[in-house]
Design a protein around this motif. Structure first.
Motif, mmCIF file in Angstrom:
data_model
loop_
_atom_site.group_PDB
_atom_site.id
_atom_site.type_symbol
_atom_site.label_atom_id
_atom_site.label_comp_id
_atom_site.label_asym_id
_atom_site.label_seq_id
_atom_site.Cartn_x
_atom_site.Cartn_y
_atom_site.Cartn_z
ATOM 1 N N GLN A 11 0.803 -1.215 0.000
ATOM 2 C CA GLN A 11 0.000 0.000 0.000
ATOM 3 C C GLN A 11 0.842 1.274 0.000
ATOM 4 O O GLN A 11 1.998 1.266 0.414
ATOM 5 C CB GLN A 11 -0.927 0.044 1.232
ATOM 6 N N ARG A 131 -6.467 -0.881 13.074
ATOM 7 C CA ARG A 131 -5.940 -2.119 13.643
ATOM 8 C C ARG A 131 -4.817 -1.800 14.613
ATOM 9 O O ARG A 131 -4.071 -0.856 14.420
ATOM 10 C CB ARG A 131 -5.417 -3.029 12.534
ATOM 11 N N HIS A 182 -10.129 -4.626 16.488
ATOM 12 C CA HIS A 182 -9.311 -5.549 15.707
ATOM 13 C C HIS A 182 -7.844 -5.491 16.132
ATOM 14 O O HIS A 182 -7.185 -4.478 15.949
ATOM 15 C CB HIS A 182 -9.445 -5.209 14.227
ATOM 16 N N LYS A 243 3.337 -6.344 7.973
ATOM 17 C CA LYS A 243 2.351 -7.150 7.248
ATOM 18 C C LYS A 243 1.083 -7.359 8.065
ATOM 19 O O LYS A 243 -0.023 -7.335 7.512
ATOM 20 C CB LYS A 243 2.974 -8.490 6.847
ATOM 21 N N PHE A 247 -2.212 -5.945 6.274
ATOM 22 C CA PHE A 247 -2.837 -7.016 5.489
ATOM 23 C C PHE A 247 -4.346 -6.949 5.687
ATOM 24 O O PHE A 247 -4.864 -7.282 6.748
ATOM 25 C CB PHE A 247 -2.293 -8.377 5.907
ATOM 26 N N GLU A 248 -5.052 -6.532 4.670
ATOM 27 C CA GLU A 248 -6.469 -6.161 4.811
ATOM 28 C C GLU A 248 -7.403 -7.341 5.076
ATOM 29 O O GLU A 248 -8.469 -7.165 5.644
ATOM 30 C CB GLU A 248 -6.926 -5.394 3.575
ATOM 31 N N ARG A 249 -7.028 -8.543 4.672
ATOM 32 C CA ARG A 249 -7.962 -9.663 4.773
ATOM 33 C C ARG A 249 -8.012 -10.286 6.164
ATOM 34 O O ARG A 249 -8.817 -11.179 6.417
ATOM 35 C CB ARG A 249 -7.627 -10.734 3.730
ATOM 36 N N LEU A 250 -7.162 -9.834 7.083
ATOM 37 C CA LEU A 250 -7.250 -10.330 8.452
ATOM 38 C C LEU A 250 -8.481 -9.755 9.132
ATOM 39 O O LEU A 250 -8.753 -8.558 9.040
ATOM 40 C CB LEU A 250 -6.002 -9.926 9.242
ATOM 41 N N THR A 251 -9.233 -10.600 9.807
ATOM 42 C CA THR A 251 -10.420 -10.135 10.542
ATOM 43 C C THR A 251 -10.426 -10.769 11.926
ATOM 44 O O THR A 251 -10.034 -11.927 12.093
ATOM 45 C CB THR A 251 -11.723 -10.515 9.812
ATOM 46 N N ALA A 306 -1.092 -17.010 6.617
ATOM 47 C CA ALA A 306 -2.055 -15.916 6.789
ATOM 48 C C ALA A 306 -1.631 -14.634 6.095
ATOM 49 O O ALA A 306 -2.449 -13.962 5.448
ATOM 50 C CB ALA A 306 -2.291 -15.652 8.281
ATOM 51 N N ILE A 307 -0.359 -14.248 6.225
ATOM 52 C CA ILE A 307 0.068 -12.938 5.706
ATOM 53 C C ILE A 307 1.304 -13.007 4.810
ATOM 54 O O ILE A 307 1.833 -11.969 4.401
ATOM 55 C CB ILE A 307 0.320 -11.933 6.853
#
Length: 336
Positions: A11, A131, A182, A243, A247-251, A306-307
């Motif tokens: 990003q 986050r 988060h 990371k 890392f946007e997809r972590l929830t 995951a990342i």
């Protein structure tokens, strides 16, 4: 020495504001170096300088995108003020060291639990924060004999320090479920590297060993030297932080091991230092310390999957780099 020419993120961060608590400390100041190097919009450091050193961040003073706040995470209002306008938080402020926690469990609890809860509360109440990544610890695995250490397979704590880090994870998980706050916990496995103080009374073993070889004195090993660790160079920890933050997809709340997935005992560390330095210096052996884990080895499968984390620097590469750093700074007052 700038270890951070390569990027760990995709990003554009030029419009983002970051807060690094404990940013004058060892890992925190390395994170600040990465963020400044790669053009972060604004980098705030919150540190009370009780365990960090202003010299670690002094070079950034005067930059338009850098701000130092001297303050303590044990004060909730200080945490809230520091978080104003912040997008991402890297929470590194803590009192490390198993021996220190055994000597002074009250202060360790105040900083690591009460201070952590203040930060969680402040993050919860700050709408701009996307986050928070926080420093967890391999000590959470406690008396578990299983190797490698896998997230979700913890044992019982062996020190007050380990208790505080386990409680951090529980609080973070609850805040994620109850408040939608988060957070990502990074279980560090024996991080070492530049800006780690070898003269601190609770210094980690790698800087102590390096200083001993530079000074030409015998290093002290607690135990028989067969205690093993998954020693992890600091640039790997910085990669994990960046990371995890971006890392946007972590929830939801997650906990990851941060290590190399390798193992070396203390006698092996001495042998490599002999190779690096050309000095034949043998250690002095003393009694093992209370609360120490005998062996540690991490699985990094979860964080890799995951990342996309990968161990960029091996132990030997990291040891060569950090020895060079200590050697080049040996005659300078670099940590004050």
């Amino acid at each position: 020495m700038n270890l951070y020419n390569s990027k760990y993120h995709l990003q554009d961060i030029s419009a983002n504001t970051f807060l690094v608590t404990g940013g004058a400390g060892f890992i925190g100041s390395n994170l600040v170096q990465y963020l400044i190097t790669h053009g972060a919009g604004h980098v705030k450091v919150l540190d009370n300088l009780s365990n960090g050193y202003y010299s670690n961040i002094e070079e950034y003073e005067g930059l338009g995108n850098f701000e130092f706040i001297k303050g303590d995470i044990r004060d909730l209002e200080t945490c809230k003020a520091a978080l104003a306008g912040v997008d991402y938080v890297s929470h590194q402020a803590a009192l490390g060291s198993v021996p220190r926690s055994i000597t002074d469990p009250i202060t360790t609890n105040d900083v690591n639990i009460s201070g952590f809860l203040n930060m969680l509360t402040a993050v919860k109440d700050t709408p701009s924060v996307k986050r928070m990544v926080y420093a967890a610890s391999s000590s959470t695995y406690g008396d578990s004999k299983a190797l490698p250490k896998v997230e979700g397979e913890e044992g019982k704590a062996l020190s007050p320090y380990a208790v505080t880090k386990a409680v951090n994870e529980m609080y973070a998980d609850v805040f994620s479920k109850v408040y939608g706050c988060h957070t990502i916990g990074l279980r560090y496995f024996n991080i070492f590297g530049p800006k780690q103080n070898p003269d601190n009374p609770y210094a980690a073993v790698i800087p102590i060993f390096c200083k001993s070889f530079i000074d030409g004195v015998q290093p002290v090993i607690n135990g028989d030297g067969k205690t093993s660790r998954d020693f992890t160079f600091v640039a790997n920890a910085v990669q994990a932080n960046i990371k995890s933050m971006l890392f946007e997809r972590l929830t939801g709340h997650e906990v990851f091991n941060v290590a190399c997935g390798g193992q070396i005992d203390l006698n092996g560390v001495i042998d490599i230092l002999k190779q690096i330095t050309g000095k034949d210096i043998s250690p002095i052996y003393r009694h093992e310390r209370a609360g120490d884990v005998k062996h540690s080895l991490a699985s990094i499968d979860k964080i890799r999957g995951a990342i996309g984390y990968e161990c960029e620097y091996s132990f030997k590469q990291g040891l060569e780099l950090v020895y060079e750093w200590y050697l080049s700074n040996n005659n300078q007052k670099v940590l004050s």
